[in-house]
Design an enzyme around this catalytic site. Structure first.
Site, short mmCIF file in Angstrom:
data_model
loop_
_atom_site.label_atom_id
_atom_site.label_comp_id
_atom_site.label_asym_id
_atom_site.label_seq_id
_atom_site.Cartn_x
_atom_site.Cartn_y
_atom_site.Cartn_z
N GLU A 1 -8.79 0.39 11.82
CA GLU A 1 -9.64 0.79 10.68
C GLU A 1 -9.28 0.03 9.39
OE1 GLU A 1 -8.20 3.10 12.86
OE2 GLU A 1 -10.14 3.31 13.86
N GLU B 1 8.21 15.36 18.13
CA GLU B 1 8.44 16.13 16.91
C GLU B 1 7.94 15.31 15.71
OE1 GLU B 1 9.68 19.21 16.64
OE2 GLU B 1 9.93 19.36 18.82
N LEU C 1 17.64 -3.13 21.02
CA LEU C 1 16.60 -2.33 20.35
C LEU C 1 15.26 -2.86 20.83
CD1 LEU C 1 15.72 -0.32 18.03
CD2 LEU C 1 15.84 -2.25 16.46
N HIS D 1 2.80 -4.16 -0.32
CA HIS D 1 2.91 -4.63 1.08
C HIS D 1 4.10 -5.57 1.26
CE1 HIS D 1 -0.66 -2.53 2.04
NE2 HIS D 1 -1.50 -3.35 1.43
N ASP E 1 3.41 4.32 5.58
CA ASP E 1 2.30 4.55 4.64
C ASP E 1 2.79 4.61 3.20
OD1 ASP E 1 -0.37 4.90 4.06
OD2 ASP E 1 -0.35 7.07 4.36
N TRP F 1 -9.34 -2.98 8.66
CA TRP F 1 -10.23 -4.11 8.30
C TRP F 1 -11.24 -3.71 7.24
CZ3 TRP F 1 -8.59 -8.57 10.29
CH2 TRP F 1 -7.95 -8.58 11.53
C1 IPE Z 1 0.48 1.27 4.47
O1 IPE Z 1 0.30 1.43 3.11
C2 IPE Z 1 0.30 -0.16 4.94
C3 IPE Z 1 -0.99 -0.42 5.63
C4 IPE Z 1 -1.82 0.48 6.05
C5 IPE Z 1 -1.31 -1.82 5.88
P1 IPE Z 1 -1.14 1.64 2.49
O2 IPE Z 1 -1.74 0.32 2.21
O3 IPE Z 1 -1.96 2.54 3.36
O4 IPE Z 1 -0.80 2.36 1.14
P2 IPE Z 1 -1.55 3.58 0.49
O5 IPE Z 1 -1.63 4.66 1.53
O6 IPE Z 1 -2.89 3.10 0.07
O7 IPE Z 1 -0.70 3.97 -0.66
C1 IPE Z 2 -2.39 4.41 8.74
O1 IPE Z 2 -2.39 4.35 7.36
C2 IPE Z 2 -2.29 3.04 9.30
C3 IPE Z 2 -1.07 2.31 8.99
C4 IPE Z 2 -0.04 2.77 8.36
C5 IPE Z 2 -1.05 0.98 9.46
P1 IPE Z 2 -3.73 4.36 6.51
O2 IPE Z 2 -3.31 4.39 5.11
O3 IPE Z 2 -4.63 3.27 6.94
O4 IPE Z 2 -4.38 5.74 6.98
P2 IPE Z 2 -5.42 6.68 6.26
O5 IPE Z 2 -6.60 5.83 5.89
O6 IPE Z 2 -4.75 7.24 5.06
O7 IPE Z 2 -5.75 7.74 7.26
MG MG Z 3 -2.31 4.54 3.46
#
Ligand code: IPE
Ligand code: IPE
Ligand code: MG
Length: 235
Positions: free
Chosen positions: A59, A199, A123, A29, A12, A61
């Protein structure tokens, strides 16, 4: 250092990382995807046997068309490149999630990658794409209900491992350590069944900056945890 057998990571913070640099989310990304390559090398070096990463949720999408298209383009490139990475690290790659939602060429690349890497054992690398734990359970329970309706499964035979066998993660041991980067402390629909005794480790470091030192820090923290599985600690 006692290295966990299976590490799961919620990748994330790509968007916020890019924004902080005055760059578009898509740049985050790209960098996040590059970091995935490096972390696979690190995991192998450290002796981790299973790695599962959450890369795109059911979610996700909901994001702008532009962002979703950018991610699809990245998946296309990465899936192709991943064949070389699998060969280098002797890693078996498996996609978990409902891949039927992806374009035919992406599905094809997934089949090729899984087929190419299926005999590697150094792995085991699971990538969650269009994955949602609730969706996984729904899909699995539909197949289980069909098997029961058609007489292949008797309801009284259903046990915990029967349910496990209907999940996308069938045959993969449960994670020992879950890491979520970038500050949020929630599961966002990731591996709800499988994380029952895992954990958790949360860090503010955003995914594109999560390098080997951070991984080692997470493993060291894990080493100080007292896992009990409902029992009593042995003195
Ligand atoms: C995680 O980074 C990658 C995906 C969910 C595709 P985010 O795109 O959620 O980045 P933030 O959380 O908005 O910073
Ligand atoms: C969770 O991250 C999904 C991925 C890392 C692929 P999100 O950024 O989509 O989650 P929320 O929206 O913060 O819960
Ligand atoms: Mg995120």
């Amino acid at each position: 250092m006692n290295v966990p057998n299976h590490i799961a990571i919620i990748l994330d913070g790509n968007g916020r990382w890019a924004k902080a640099k005055g760059m578009p989310r898509s740049y985050g990304h790209v960098k996040g995807c590059a970091n995935l390559e490096t972390i696979c090398d690190d995991m192998k070096e450290l002796g981790v046997k299973y790695l599962t990463v959450y890369a795109f949720s059911t979610e996700n999408w909901k994001r702008s068309r532009e962002e979703v298209e950018g991610l699809m383009k990245l998946f296309r490139n990465y899936l192709k490149k991943c064949i070389k990475i699998a060969e280098k690290n002797k890693m078996k790659v498996k996609i978990i999630g409902d891949i039927s939602a992806f374009d035919a060429d992406i599905r094809q690349k997934i089949v090729e990658l899984e087929e190419f890497s299926k005999d590697y054992t150094e792995l085991h690398f699971q990538i969650a794409l269009n994955y949602g734990s609730r969706d996984e359970i729904v899909r699995g329970m539909r197949r289980m209900a069909l098997d029961a309706a058609e007489g292949r499964l008797r309801p009284e035979e259903i046990e915990e491992n029967t349910i496990e066998n209907y999940l996308d993660t069938a045959g993969i041991p449960d994670p020992d350590l879950l890491i979520r980067t970038s500050g949020e402390q929630r599961l966002s629909n990731f591996l709800l069944w499988q994380l029952a005794y895992t954990e958790f480790y949360f860090t503010d470091v955003p995914w594109p900056d999560f390098h080997k030192e951070e991984l080692v820090k997470a493993i060291e923290t894990y080493n100080h945890r007292d896992r009990r599985y409902g029992g009593v600690k042995e003195e």
